[in-house]
Motif scaffolding. Sequence first.
Motif, PDB file in Angstrom:
ATOM      1  N   HIS A 171       4.810  -6.402   2.634  1.00 48.97           N
ATOM      2  CA  HIS A 171       4.462  -6.583   1.227  1.00 48.97           C
ATOM      3  C   HIS A 171       3.061  -6.028   1.019  1.00 48.97           C
ATOM      4  O   HIS A 171       2.092  -6.562   1.543  1.00 48.97           O
ATOM      5  CB  HIS A 171       4.510  -8.065   0.844  1.00 48.97           C
ATOM      6  N   VAL A 173       0.014  -5.454  -1.361  1.00 51.47           N
ATOM      7  CA  VAL A 173      -0.636  -5.853  -2.605  1.00 51.47           C
ATOM      8  C   VAL A 173      -1.747  -4.849  -2.883  1.00 51.47           C
ATOM      9  O   VAL A 173      -2.618  -4.629  -2.035  1.00 51.47           O
ATOM     10  CB  VAL A 173      -1.207  -7.278  -2.520  1.00 51.47           C
ATOM     11  N   THR A 196       3.132  -5.224  -4.991  1.00 49.67           N
ATOM     12  CA  THR A 196       2.562  -5.882  -6.164  1.00 49.67           C
ATOM     13  C   THR A 196       1.281  -5.163  -6.540  1.00 49.67           C
ATOM     14  O   THR A 196       0.425  -4.931  -5.684  1.00 49.67           O
ATOM     15  CB  THR A 196       2.250  -7.365  -5.887  1.00 49.67           C
ATOM     16  N   ALA A 256      -0.832 -13.910  -5.025  1.00 48.42           N
ATOM     17  CA  ALA A 256       0.078 -12.920  -4.451  1.00 48.42           C
ATOM     18  C   ALA A 256      -0.264 -12.796  -2.975  1.00 48.42           C
ATOM     19  O   ALA A 256      -1.416 -12.512  -2.623  1.00 48.42           O
ATOM     20  CB  ALA A 256      -0.077 -11.572  -5.140  1.00 48.42           C
ATOM     21  N   GLY A 258       0.205 -10.907   0.502  1.00 45.51           N
ATOM     22  CA  GLY A 258       0.667  -9.642   1.051  1.00 45.51           C
ATOM     23  C   GLY A 258       0.420  -9.530   2.540  1.00 45.51           C
ATOM     24  O   GLY A 258      -0.527 -10.131   3.066  1.00 45.51           O
ATOM     25  N   VAL A 261      -3.297  -5.408   2.121  1.00 46.17           N
ATOM     26  CA  VAL A 261      -3.957  -5.302   0.818  1.00 46.17           C
ATOM     27  C   VAL A 261      -4.701  -3.978   0.749  1.00 46.17           C
ATOM     28  O   VAL A 261      -5.492  -3.643   1.631  1.00 46.17           O
ATOM     29  CB  VAL A 261      -4.938  -6.463   0.578  1.00 46.17           C
TER      30      VAL A 261
END
Length: 457
Positions: A171, A173, A196, A256, A258, A261
């Motif tokens: 993930h 971010v 995101t 959020a 992650g 990042v």
Amino acid sequence: MTHADAIIIGSGQAGPPLAGRLTAAGQHVVVVERQQFGGTCVNTGCTPTKTLVASAYAAHLARRAADYGVVIEGAVRIDMAAVKARADKVSGDSRKGVEKWLRGMDRCTVLEGHARFEDASTIRVGGDTYTAPRIFVNVGGRARVPDLPGVHDVPVLTNTSMLALEELPRHLVIVGGSYIGLEFAQMYRRFGADVTVVEMGPRLIGREDEEISAAIRTILEAEGITVRTGAACISLARHDEGVAVQLDCHNGPPVAVGSHVLLAVGRQPNTDDLGLDRAGVVLDDRGYITVDDTLRTNVPGIWALGDCNGRGAFTHTSYNDFEIVAANLLDGEARSLLERIPAYALYIDPPLGRVGMTEAEARRTGRPLLVGRRPMTRVSRAIEKGETQGLMKVVADSETRKILGAAILGVGGDEAIHGVIDMMQAGATYDVLQRAVPIHPTVSELIPTVIGDLKPA
């Protein structure tokens, strides 16, 4: 001390061609590079990222193969190590080409090291000093790391370190909803990561008109990218799953989390460790070298070209800086930045091609405006390619009949915009472009149609 006719600090887009022109004119030039030949574009900017964009587009198109009647058995799989290796090779080949070009120039001395000013006509590289009546600073910039709470307590990525990844983030971010951040967002989503985007402002790419920002958000969200705008208070903290990005948004969860990042919140010039104060060169409050419209600093004999002068942040503007300086010094011309019409592209898919003023900027001038729009759903080429997202927009002055600006968000938008750029550079009225007979089927053929739809705004 070694004497030369000119010293060029940095080998980005402006430095090498300037060295070529100066040496061809019989001058002895010293070029100093402290990191990688080719500057930002070749090493950490356009070249590697657009190579990654191409890989991401291939993955996206493969997943859509059935839309075109093409059958692919099994799931599309991404080999991130191979993706990175491809980008590294394209970038590396370009870097080697720049270095080979410089080292092969007659009357050009190439130094690898950190140049620092001793005075207005002298630099030191290691233990040696070099002097010249003309010094050109072409040192580029780097990612800005803002002093967010917790930023020094967690691992974060910039556009440079992002290129070193060989694994796919679970993930990603991204803090920053502008050009760099959005390009990485879409490419990594297409590689398979959850993504995101966190933006402090009320909308993405706030410098664009609201309808363009909204269309871009729609494009990204349609691919499964989460967009969080209005994140007024961002902080970072360690988390069992990576990094927690604390938000202050009006809607959605307050955090959020992650695995990775990426900070994409702007750039800063590489001017803080050159000893420019010893030369008396003035910087602005952001660290950019102050120049006039011919790229001269406040100190006679010193010029600043490229990203470090704050007068353009693109490869094409850096190269144009070289063209202006070379024309003025060697060709007896009188060129300046005042001739330059701002133009750039955002390389998401579909891309955004932009030139001149936005509608909002044009309104602030108080001029009487005409505005024309056309959705890409009404462009034959976009329909045939199955890529109908986006829109075309032209803004003109109703009295002078000059085009003030244009945006093409859609398939081929980064190429089609050049027809408008050329007309604006030539100083032609929009009637000239409207009477053109463009080729069918292309995206460019709809530009005269959009102009024909110009209406008072």
